[in-house]
Design a protein around this motif. Structure first.
Motif, PDB file in Angstrom:
ATOM      1  N   VAL A 559       0.871  -1.185   0.000  1.00  9.97           N
ATOM      2  CA  VAL A 559       0.000   0.000   0.000  1.00  9.97           C
ATOM      3  C   VAL A 559       0.904   1.229   0.000  1.00  9.97           C
ATOM      4  O   VAL A 559       2.114   1.133   0.205  1.00  9.97           O
ATOM      5  CB  VAL A 559      -0.943   0.012   1.228  1.00  9.97           C
ATOM      6  CG1 VAL A 559      -1.920  -1.156   1.162  1.00  9.97           C
ATOM      7  CG2 VAL A 559      -0.142  -0.047   2.528  1.00  9.97           C
ATOM      8  N   SER A 585      -6.219  -7.650   6.339  1.00 17.14           N
ATOM      9  CA  SER A 585      -7.570  -7.387   5.848  1.00 17.14           C
ATOM     10  C   SER A 585      -8.441  -8.613   6.100  1.00 17.14           C
ATOM     11  O   SER A 585      -7.960  -9.626   6.644  1.00 17.14           O
ATOM     12  CB  SER A 585      -7.558  -7.040   4.354  1.00 17.14           C
ATOM     13  OG  SER A 585      -8.850  -6.607   3.943  1.00 17.14           O
ATOM     14  N   PHE A 702      -7.992  -3.857  -2.033  1.00 13.74           N
ATOM     15  CA  PHE A 702      -8.903  -2.854  -1.477  1.00 13.74           C
ATOM     16  C   PHE A 702     -10.371  -3.254  -1.645  1.00 13.74           C
ATOM     17  O   PHE A 702     -11.258  -2.430  -1.424  1.00 13.74           O
ATOM     18  CB  PHE A 702      -8.638  -1.502  -2.134  1.00 13.74           C
ATOM     19  CG  PHE A 702      -7.353  -0.861  -1.676  1.00 13.74           C
ATOM     20  CD1 PHE A 702      -7.346   0.016  -0.602  1.00 13.74           C
ATOM     21  CD2 PHE A 702      -6.150  -1.169  -2.295  1.00 13.74           C
ATOM     22  CE1 PHE A 702      -6.170   0.595  -0.169  1.00 13.74           C
ATOM     23  CE2 PHE A 702      -4.962  -0.592  -1.865  1.00 13.74           C
ATOM     24  CZ  PHE A 702      -4.962   0.285  -0.800  1.00 13.74           C
ATOM     25  N   ARG A 703     -10.621  -4.497  -2.037  1.00 11.51           N
ATOM     26  CA  ARG A 703     -12.002  -4.958  -2.198  1.00 11.51           C
ATOM     27  C   ARG A 703     -12.385  -5.966  -1.109  1.00 11.51           C
ATOM     28  O   ARG A 703     -13.338  -6.724  -1.260  1.00 11.51           O
ATOM     29  CB  ARG A 703     -12.195  -5.603  -3.572  1.00 11.51           C
ATOM     30  CG  ARG A 703     -11.889  -4.667  -4.749  1.00 11.51           C
ATOM     31  CD  ARG A 703     -12.641  -5.103  -6.011  1.00 11.51           C
ATOM     32  NE  ARG A 703     -12.426  -6.502  -6.329  1.00 11.51           N
ATOM     33  CZ  ARG A 703     -11.470  -6.967  -7.128  1.00 11.51           C
ATOM     34  NH1 ARG A 703     -10.613  -6.117  -7.675  1.00 11.51           N
ATOM     35  NH2 ARG A 703     -11.361  -8.254  -7.380  1.00 11.51           N
ATOM     36  N   PRO A 707     -11.040  -2.341   4.844  1.00  8.51           N
ATOM     37  CA  PRO A 707      -9.908  -1.754   4.128  1.00  8.51           C
ATOM     38  C   PRO A 707      -8.594  -2.338   4.643  1.00  8.51           C
ATOM     39  O   PRO A 707      -8.463  -2.655   5.822  1.00  8.51           O
ATOM     40  CB  PRO A 707     -10.007  -0.251   4.461  1.00  8.51           C
ATOM     41  CG  PRO A 707     -11.404  -0.049   4.927  1.00  8.51           C
ATOM     42  CD  PRO A 707     -11.824  -1.324   5.575  1.00  8.51           C
ATOM     43  N   THR A 709      -5.045  -2.453   6.208  1.00  7.82           N
ATOM     44  CA  THR A 709      -4.340  -1.561   7.134  1.00  7.82           C
ATOM     45  C   THR A 709      -3.064  -2.237   7.621  1.00  7.82           C
ATOM     46  O   THR A 709      -2.985  -3.462   7.708  1.00  7.82           O
ATOM     47  CB  THR A 709      -5.221  -1.225   8.357  1.00  7.82           C
ATOM     48  OG1 THR A 709      -5.630  -2.444   9.003  1.00  7.82           O
ATOM     49  CG2 THR A 709      -6.457  -0.442   7.938  1.00  7.82           C
TER      50      THR A 709
END
Length: 716
Positions: A559, A585, A702-703, A707, A709
């Motif tokens: 990310v 996630s 991101f799906r 989200p 992290t």
């Protein structure tokens, strides 16, 4: 040796010595298989006592891997002529040294053959290898000595120095003097045999402080009742002309904790320095004896031959590899390193004696011994092909694949029973440290273990961490790393996690530290080492720097935000916890089954919209949903980019192809991540356990249900 007639059907083969000595091109594969005889199993049973060939055909069928019994329903079989080189298929043999054997298999199933029916003759009639020979009721000691002496004379260096670089330590402190029948201090440089066997539950007597003095008196072992296997090992050692024998139960003082641990950590040296290792491959206790040493155990094997004409005797000659693969000895954890680390083994197996070194295999029931580098039996002793053009890391992973399915009476022994392998192969990897079977110099790669097959069941093993294959009972393998294209580039450009571990002193330290480990760091041009006479790269991170502890060349974060620093004060002590910061996630997983076949069942990773965006190669917990139960949410952590060599493996699933089609794949670092499935520890707050692994498409990060992290993770 019984004489039999042949039934009308078997007479049609016109069996002769010439048929067995001819060189056929037949194999048991479908392309060259040419049946010459067929029938039903029930027919063979009816003619078992009257027709010599039907008798051997039935014995051969019953010995196959499907191990049918008298209660199994009838089935059809067929037989064909094939080359009689099952143990030596990869050996470089000139054609006239091969003959033929009758191979019988279950019709339509086409199981791999276990046994062949071959010619059996006296050595005075034929002296070419790969033909069966009559085996006496008594052991031919001179023949065994000739095998040993040939190995010493012709390829001593090759059998004493394999890819395992064993450190030569002083020999064990105690030995059994087989002439004086007592324990004596070991002299430096003494030649000795060693015993590798299955203890079982009642392996007494053992040497303890209370019995050490008694066992050190001349004749001590004549005055106590020893287990049958140990008695036989003493007799064999005497017969072969050695005076000293090492056996763990007697040569280790069992209640001297530190001395015992030191010797356990020196198993690589003990077995590699033995002149010969006696392997009790048949029997699950120390009371089973050395099968093939006593007359009664040899008599059973003699029943596998039949004389069908005055000048023609045939017999069932089982491949050594299959027998080793299925014997009691190969199932046990402690015996693994004993076989791997031994240079020469005298194997007592199913009533026969085999001599196996790193170059040759000799057996009592075959004429001659042939040089071979990778006969079918060799992997079951854990010796990879010496011609591998490979670095030490994948060799280690291959050894792990053979060791992990083995059984330990005490699960906590998992680390000790593998310590000899680590000690032996460690120098070939530059002296890297090991953390529960994982190398520090290539830790990201070492984490990519998985279940050996989709239907393998892994259960949690106490005393070892979940992030290591040692923490799970069951067969594991390293499928992912076998597809690597450039391992060193992957380690230094496709990983980002700075791994910390709680060491034995409860200190939180880096898993990799080039200033601490003795390994020579690979830079460009890549470093290498000599392995089997070839230059081989070491999988390794770069030089450790304060701002770049793993010496990576570049870091491609999953990310945009940089990760926070690890909070060391919150990491618990007292266990080999693995602490790190990475992206976390939540996704859904869905089990998909193809044609109701468990081996083709796989697990999809699905995003919040239900779109397939990854796959789990394995999931260890019992709460896995069935295909009819729908989906289950799981926590996923991203640990590295998937190597581009995994492209075809990752896109092999039907649903992945439906989404992405047959496309020209760009380098996989832009396509997929290696991921672990983690679950909170049921009893330790703030601790996770590894419960699965797989791949996640990068564009799906991101799906997820939450989200992605950065998160500090502590794996127990």
């Amino acid at each position: 040796m019984a004489t039999y007639k042949l039934c009308i059907k078997c007479l049609t083969l016109n069996l002769s010595r010439e048929l067995f000595t001819q060189d056929t091109n037949g194999r048991w594969d479908t392309e060259t298989w040419r049946p010459v005889l067929s029938g039903s199993r029930s027919e063979l049973q009816k003619r078992y006592d009257t027709c010599g060939l039907c008798r051997l055909l039935l014995l051969t069928l019953n010995a196959n891997t499907y191990a049918v019994s008298d209660q199994v329903e009838d089935f059809e079989w067929e037989a064909a002529w094939v080359l009689n080189d099952l143990d030596y298929r990869d050996a470089e043999l000139i054609p006239h040294r091969k003959g033929s054997g009758l191979c019988v298999v279950r019709k339509a199933w086409f199981d791999a053959p276990v046994n062949l029916i071959q010619l059996v003759e006296d050595e005075t009639v034929i002296d070419e290898p790969l033909y069966g020979r009559h085996r006496g009721i008594d052991v031919d000691i001179d023949r065994i000595l000739s095998w040993f002496q040939f190995c010493q004379r012709e390829h001593d260096d090759n059998c004493s120095a394999a890819f395992l670089n064993v450190t030569q330590r002083p020999v064990p402190t105690l030995m059994i003097d087989v002439i004086d029948k007592c324990l004596k201090p070991a002299d430096t440089g003494v030649k000795y045999t060693a015993l590798s066997y299955v203890w079982g539950r009642n392996n007494e007597p053992q040497t303890r402080e209370s019995t050490l003095q008694e066992f050190s008196e001349i004749g001590a072992f004549d005055r106590v009742t020893l287990p049958r296997t140990i008695e036989d090992a003493i007799a064999v050692t005497v017969a072969l002309g050695f005076r000293n024998l090492w056996i763990d139960s007697l040569c280790i003082v069992q209640d001297r904790a530190k001395e015992k641990l030191d010797l356990i950590n020196a198993m690589d040296s003990i077995y590699s320095q033995a002149a010969l290792t006696l392997v009790a491959a048949t029997g699950d206790t120390a009371h089973s004896g050395l099968s093939g040493w006593s007359r009664e155990s040899r008599e059973e094997v003699r029943e596998l031959t039949a004389t069908i004409a005055p000048d023609l005797t045939i017999g069932v000659l089982p491949p050594c590899g299959h027998l080793i693969e299925t014997c009691d000895w190969v199932q046990r954890g402690w015996t693994y390193q004993e076989g791997v680390l031994s240079n020469r083994c005298l194997i007592f197996l199913e009533g026969q004696i085999y001599f196996m070194c790193r170059k040759n295999l000799w057996r009592e029931d075959l004429v001659g011994g042939l040089p071979t580098t990778n006969f079918s039996g060799s992997p079951f002793l854990g010796r990879p092909d010496e011609n591998w053009n490979s670095s030490p890391q994948p060799i280690l992973e291959e050894l792990i694949g053979y060791y992990s399915p083995r059984i330990l009476t005490f699960p906590s022994d998992i680390t000790y029973a593998f310590r000899g392998i680590e000690n032996a192969i460690g120098p070939a990897i530059g002296g890297t440290q090991f953390f529960f079977g994982l190398t520090s110099c290539a830790f990201d790669a070492s984490l990519l273990w998985t279940k050996k097959s989709r239907n393998e069941v892994l259960t949690r093993r106490p005393g070892a961490p979940s992030w290591s294959w040692m923490g799970w009972e069951g067969a594991t393998s390293y499928l992912a790393t076998s597809y690597f294209i450039d391992e060193i580039d992957w380690l230094t450009t496709r990983t980002w996690v700075d791994w910390y571990i709680v060491d034995d002193s409860d200190n939180l330290v880096y898993v990799w530290d080039s200033t601490r480990d003795t390994i020579v760091v690979n830079q460009s041009p890549k470093g290498d080492l000599k392995l089997q006479g070839k230059s081989q790269p070491i999988w390794c991170y770069g030089s450790s720097l304060e701002e770049n502890p793993f010496g990576r060349q570049t870091v491609l974060w999953p990310v945009h935000e940089r990760p926070p620093a690890l909070n060391a004060s919150t990491v618990p002590r007292g266990f080999p916890y693995l602490a790190f910061v990475t992206v976390h996630s939540i996704f859904n997983m869905r089990v998909v089954s193809q044609q109701h076949n468990i081996t083709s069942t796989y697990i999809d990773i699905c995003d919040k919209g239900g779109l397939v965006c990854g796959t789990l190669g394995d999931y260890y917990l019992s709460d896995i949903p069935s295909p009819d139960d729908g989906i289950k949410s799981v926590e996923i952590i991203i640990i590295s980019y998937a190597d581009e060599g995994l492209t075809h493996f990752f896109t092999a699933g039907k649903n992945i192809k439906e989404i992405y089609g047959e496309f020209e794949v760009e380098p996989l670092p832009t396509i997929a991540f290696n991921v672990l499935v983690v679950a909170p520890h049921t009893q330790r707050l703030g601790i996770y356990e590894r419960v699965g692994s797989g791949f996640l498409l990068k564009d799906a990060l991101f799906r997820g249900l939450e989200p992605p992290t950065w998160k500090q993770i502590v794996l127990g």
